[in-house]
Design a protein around this motif. Structure first.
Motif, mmCIF file in Angstrom:
data_model
loop_
_atom_site.group_PDB
_atom_site.id
_atom_site.type_symbol
_atom_site.label_atom_id
_atom_site.label_comp_id
_atom_site.label_asym_id
_atom_site.label_seq_id
_atom_site.Cartn_x
_atom_site.Cartn_y
_atom_site.Cartn_z
ATOM 1 N N ALA A 174 -18.743 32.624 -11.809
ATOM 2 C CA ALA A 174 -17.512 31.890 -12.128
ATOM 3 C C ALA A 174 -16.536 32.720 -12.964
ATOM 4 O O ALA A 174 -15.337 32.769 -12.643
ATOM 5 N N PRO A 175 -16.993 33.390 -14.041
ATOM 6 C CA PRO A 175 -16.036 34.202 -14.821
ATOM 7 C C PRO A 175 -15.412 35.327 -14.001
ATOM 8 O O PRO A 175 -14.204 35.588 -14.126
ATOM 9 N N LEU A 176 -16.203 35.992 -13.139
ATOM 10 C CA LEU A 176 -15.677 37.112 -12.366
ATOM 11 C C LEU A 176 -14.700 36.634 -11.296
ATOM 12 O O LEU A 176 -13.663 37.269 -11.067
ATOM 13 N N VAL A 177 -14.990 35.515 -10.657
ATOM 14 C CA VAL A 177 -14.065 34.972 -9.653
ATOM 15 C C VAL A 177 -12.717 34.649 -10.295
ATOM 16 O O VAL A 177 -11.653 34.938 -9.727
ATOM 17 N N THR A 178 -12.750 34.084 -11.484
ATOM 18 C CA THR A 178 -11.504 33.779 -12.202
ATOM 19 C C THR A 178 -10.720 35.052 -12.497
ATOM 20 O O THR A 178 -9.493 35.095 -12.348
ATOM 21 N N GLU A 179 -11.412 36.116 -12.885
ATOM 22 C CA GLU A 179 -10.751 37.390 -13.176
ATOM 23 C C GLU A 179 -10.171 38.014 -11.910
ATOM 24 O O GLU A 179 -9.073 38.593 -11.938
ATOM 25 N N ILE A 180 -10.894 37.936 -10.807
ATOM 26 C CA ILE A 180 -10.389 38.478 -9.541
ATOM 27 C C ILE A 180 -9.128 37.718 -9.125
ATOM 28 O O ILE A 180 -8.133 38.316 -8.697
ATOM 29 N N GLU A 181 -9.168 36.396 -9.250
ATOM 30 C CA GLU A 181 -8.009 35.568 -8.899
ATOM 31 C C GLU A 181 -6.792 35.975 -9.721
ATOM 32 O O GLU A 181 -5.677 36.105 -9.200
ATOM 33 N N ARG A 182 -6.990 36.200 -11.006
ATOM 34 C CA ARG A 182 -5.889 36.593 -11.883
ATOM 35 C C ARG A 182 -5.363 37.986 -11.516
ATOM 36 O O ARG A 182 -4.156 38.212 -11.453
ATOM 37 N N ALA A 183 -6.274 38.919 -11.251
ATOM 38 C CA ALA A 183 -5.876 40.300 -10.962
ATOM 39 C C ALA A 183 -5.120 40.415 -9.644
ATOM 40 O O ALA A 183 -4.226 41.254 -9.506
ATOM 41 N N CYS A 184 -5.472 39.588 -8.666
ATOM 42 C CA CYS A 184 -4.896 39.703 -7.318
ATOM 43 C C CYS A 184 -3.832 38.640 -7.034
ATOM 44 O O CYS A 184 -3.439 38.461 -5.876
ATOM 45 N N ALA A 185 -3.347 37.994 -8.074
ATOM 46 C CA ALA A 185 -2.416 36.872 -7.896
ATOM 47 C C ALA A 185 -1.169 37.254 -7.116
ATOM 48 O O ALA A 185 -0.602 36.422 -6.391
ATOM 49 N N ASP A 186 -0.715 38.482 -7.245
ATOM 50 C CA ASP A 186 0.511 38.920 -6.567
ATOM 51 C C ASP A 186 0.242 39.577 -5.217
ATOM 52 O O ASP A 186 1.163 40.133 -4.607
ATOM 53 N N LEU A 187 -1.000 39.515 -4.750
ATOM 54 C CA LEU A 187 -1.384 40.160 -3.502
ATOM 55 C C LEU A 187 -1.776 39.126 -2.462
ATOM 56 O O LEU A 187 -2.147 37.992 -2.798
ATOM 57 N N SER A 188 -1.708 39.516 -1.205
ATOM 58 C CA SER A 188 -2.246 38.693 -0.130
ATOM 59 C C SER A 188 -3.716 39.073 0.027
ATOM 60 O O SER A 188 -4.036 40.170 0.490
ATOM 61 N N PHE A 189 -4.631 38.180 -0.362
ATOM 62 C CA PHE A 189 -6.028 38.584 -0.481
ATOM 63 C C PHE A 189 -6.996 37.476 -0.096
ATOM 64 O O PHE A 189 -6.638 36.302 -0.003
ATOM 65 N N GLU A 190 -8.231 37.893 0.113
ATOM 66 C CA GLU A 190 -9.378 37.010 0.218
ATOM 67 C C GLU A 190 -10.500 37.648 -0.585
ATOM 68 O O GLU A 190 -10.466 38.851 -0.880
ATOM 69 N N VAL A 191 -11.476 36.851 -0.959
ATOM 70 C CA VAL A 191 -12.649 37.360 -1.668
ATOM 71 C C VAL A 191 -13.884 36.982 -0.866
ATOM 72 O O VAL A 191 -14.022 35.829 -0.441
ATOM 73 N N ILE A 192 -14.743 37.961 -0.622
ATOM 74 C CA ILE A 192 -15.978 37.715 0.122
ATOM 75 C C ILE A 192 -17.162 38.055 -0.782
ATOM 76 O O ILE A 192 -17.376 39.224 -1.129
ATOM 77 N N TYR A 193 -17.886 37.039 -1.192
ATOM 78 C CA TYR A 193 -19.129 37.259 -1.925
ATOM 79 C C TYR A 193 -20.267 37.349 -0.924
ATOM 80 O O TYR A 193 -20.376 36.514 -0.021
ATOM 81 N N VAL A 194 -21.099 38.362 -1.075
ATOM 82 C CA VAL A 194 -22.263 38.507 -0.204
ATOM 83 C C VAL A 194 -23.502 38.314 -1.060
ATOM 84 O O VAL A 194 -23.851 39.146 -1.905
ATOM 85 N N ASP A 195 -24.163 37.170 -0.858
ATOM 86 C CA ASP A 195 -25.373 36.843 -1.598
ATOM 87 C C ASP A 195 -26.553 37.530 -0.915
ATOM 88 O O ASP A 195 -26.980 37.131 0.163
ATOM 89 N N ASP A 196 -27.075 38.555 -1.577
ATOM 90 C CA ASP A 196 -28.132 39.382 -0.989
ATOM 91 C C ASP A 196 -29.514 38.826 -1.318
ATOM 92 O O ASP A 196 -30.296 39.427 -2.047
ATOM 93 N N GLY A 197 -29.819 37.634 -0.784
ATOM 94 C CA GLY A 197 -31.147 37.054 -0.935
ATOM 95 C C GLY A 197 -31.477 36.616 -2.339
ATOM 96 O O GLY A 197 -32.616 36.816 -2.806
ATOM 97 N N SER A 198 -30.532 35.996 -3.043
ATOM 98 C CA SER A 198 -30.783 35.556 -4.418
ATOM 99 C C SER A 198 -31.854 34.474 -4.475
ATOM 100 O O SER A 198 -31.980 33.646 -3.578
#
Length: 258
Positions: A23-47
């Protein structure tokens, strides 16, 4: 919601048992990329912890967040590759899921890639102020020193997860476990340049490391030998030009007149 056909940047984050950092990292990514056209892909490697549940919860309020899952852990390189293959953006940014990579550096890495032009395939982050323990830092220093002398890739820190690169360039690279640690040398191999930017390392917020950094020296040496062999065996890629029908007929006419 960002439409897929307008996307430029896909941020790929490989994770394994990182429930407390999501959750904290997703919030930071959202803030950092706010001015960009973006998507975020999390890949859960068998957690095996609460990572899947937290990702589902966070994704519910963020339409630009996509989640991929490996049924069993396949390693960091495999997780990155899964994310890149699924990405809709022509440019890929990667960062580690433990929070040590600061997403605030993504725009500057993207700008560095843009400024270098189409001939640049990768903008590689290089960490300053490392927060790893002394033993890990010693391992990393030795591994980077040996790799640099053998591969001559002009990169001080290939282990940094912060990278911005062109998707089509990545897809030309030979895939193997630990690919992400040799990307500068392999991007050079394909005829593209690499630009570097310093980034600030941060301490992990919670949890413990799941992906090592050349922790098993013999595996790192085998990978290094393999990449060295690939570079030595590389030959110039010829430029192929498709012959259209009129050109083919013109060639035949010339042959008749000889």
């Amino acid at each position: 919601m960002t439409q897929p056909d307008s996307l430029r940047l896909s941020v790929v984050v490989p994770v394994k048992n990182e429930a407390g950092n999501i959750a904290p990292l997703v919030t930071e990514i959202e803030r950092a990329c706010a001015d960009l056209s973006f998507e975020v892909i999390y890949v859960d490697d068998g957690s095996s912890d609460a990572t899947p549940a937290i990702l589902d919860e966070v994704r519910a309020t963020r339409p630009w967040l996509r989640v991929l899952r490996h049924g069993a852990s396949a390693g960091q390189s495999a997780a990155v590759r899964s994310g890149v293959l699924a990405a809709r953006g022509a440019i890929i940014a990667t960062l580690d899921g433990d929070g040590q990579n600061d997403p605030a550096f993504i725009p500057s890495l993207l700008a560095a890639l843009d400024e270098a032009g189409e001939g640049a395939g990768l903008a590689q982050g290089q960490r300053r102020g490392r927060k790893d323990g002394r033993f890990k830092m010693l391992q990393s220093r030795i591994a980077n020193g040996v790799r640099g002398r053998i591969l001559k890739d002009s990169t001080r820190d290939t282990g940094c997860g912060l990278k911005v690169f062109r998707r089509h360039v990545y897809l030309r690279l030979p895939y193997f476990d630990a690919l992400h640690r040799f990307m500068p040398a392999l991007v050079f191999r394909e005829g593209y340049t690499v630009v570097h930017r310093d980034v600030i390392d941060r301490p992990r917020l919670t949890g413990t490391s799941n992906y090592g950094m050349f922790d098993r020296l013999w595996v790192g040496l085998l990978d290094l030998a393999g990449v060295w062999w690939l570079i030595r065996r590389k030959r110039a890629t010829p430029r192929a030009v498709e012959v259209t029908a009129p050109q083919a007929e013109a060639v035949r006419d010339e042959d008749v007149g000889c």
